[in-house]
Write a protein that holds these residues in place. Structure first.
Motif, mmCIF file in Angstrom:
data_model
loop_
_atom_site.group_PDB
_atom_site.id
_atom_site.type_symbol
_atom_site.label_atom_id
_atom_site.label_comp_id
_atom_site.label_asym_id
_atom_site.label_seq_id
_atom_site.Cartn_x
_atom_site.Cartn_y
_atom_site.Cartn_z
ATOM 1 N N ARG A 58 -7.733 -0.288 -1.787
ATOM 2 C CA ARG A 58 -7.958 0.443 -3.034
ATOM 3 C C ARG A 58 -9.413 0.249 -3.441
ATOM 4 N NH1 ARG A 58 -2.533 -1.612 -5.859
ATOM 5 N NH2 ARG A 58 -1.067 -0.316 -4.710
ATOM 6 N N ASP A 65 -6.217 -6.262 -4.870
ATOM 7 C CA ASP A 65 -5.544 -5.282 -5.733
ATOM 8 C C ASP A 65 -4.443 -4.489 -5.023
ATOM 9 O OD1 ASP A 65 -7.327 -3.924 -4.119
ATOM 10 O OD2 ASP A 65 -8.042 -2.590 -5.687
ATOM 11 N N CYS A 66 -4.326 -4.594 -3.709
ATOM 12 C CA CYS A 66 -3.297 -3.823 -3.007
ATOM 13 C C CYS A 66 -2.362 -4.674 -2.150
ATOM 14 C CB CYS A 66 -3.925 -2.725 -2.159
ATOM 15 S SG CYS A 66 -4.927 -3.327 -0.792
ATOM 16 N N PRO A 68 -0.588 -7.482 -2.662
ATOM 17 C CA PRO A 68 0.730 -7.824 -3.221
ATOM 18 C C PRO A 68 1.692 -6.632 -3.213
ATOM 19 C CG PRO A 68 -1.010 -8.758 -4.583
ATOM 20 C CD PRO A 68 -1.679 -7.844 -3.585
ATOM 21 N N ASP A 69 1.181 -5.447 -3.515
ATOM 22 C CA ASP A 69 2.032 -4.253 -3.495
ATOM 23 C C ASP A 69 2.503 -3.936 -2.080
ATOM 24 O OD1 ASP A 69 1.746 -3.950 -6.224
ATOM 25 O OD2 ASP A 69 0.090 -2.522 -6.040
ATOM 26 N N TYR A 70 1.598 -3.996 -1.113
ATOM 27 C CA TYR A 70 1.967 -3.711 0.278
ATOM 28 C C TYR A 70 3.002 -4.711 0.789
ATOM 29 C CZ TYR A 70 -1.859 -0.317 0.779
ATOM 30 O OH TYR A 70 -2.687 0.763 0.663
ATOM 31 N N GLN A 72 5.244 -6.235 -0.986
ATOM 32 C CA GLN A 72 6.515 -5.921 -1.629
ATOM 33 C C GLN A 72 7.122 -4.633 -1.071
ATOM 34 O OE1 GLN A 72 6.291 -5.432 -5.871
ATOM 35 N NE2 GLN A 72 8.497 -5.530 -6.110
ATOM 36 N N ILE A 73 6.303 -3.628 -0.852
ATOM 37 C CA ILE A 73 6.800 -2.335 -0.374
ATOM 38 C C ILE A 73 7.282 -2.410 1.069
ATOM 39 C CG2 ILE A 73 6.113 0.024 0.211
ATOM 40 C CD1 ILE A 73 4.163 -0.181 -2.240
#
Length: 92
Positions: A58, A65-66, A68-70, A72-73
């Motif tokens: 990002r 910034d990305c 943790p999201d990756y 989890q996804i």
């Protein structure tokens, strides 16, 4: 097994050091595993090519910034980092 590989990008055309290792490793692992590659210089939406899912960063080139999201996804079983973890930028 789902494997997330993080390294310098091998999609940019100029390949050096870590990116050469990451490319060979991803292509080899993709023959038998679900491989996800996060290139530290790649800015693009996710896409799949040759059995590898490519993710982009990002705003932070060190992925704070990305990532943790990756994680989890995509919920990888294993994460392999091929870059210098001793840098203060990745101390998160």
């Amino acid at each position: 097994m789902k494997i997330l590989v993080i390294s310098n990008s091998f999609l940019l055309g100029q390949r050096y050091g870590y990116s050469v290792v990451a490319e060979k490793l991803c292509k080899h692992l993709a023959k038998n595993h679900d491989v996800i590659f996060l290139g530290m210089q790649d800015v693009h939406p996710p896409f799949r090519e040759n059995g590898i899912l490519y993710l982009g960063i990002r705003y932070d080139p060190f992925m704070s910034d990305c990532l943790p999201d990756y994680l989890q996804i995509y919920q990888p079983d294993f994460m392999l980092t091929i870059f210098d973890l001793w840098m203060p930028n990745v101390a998160y």
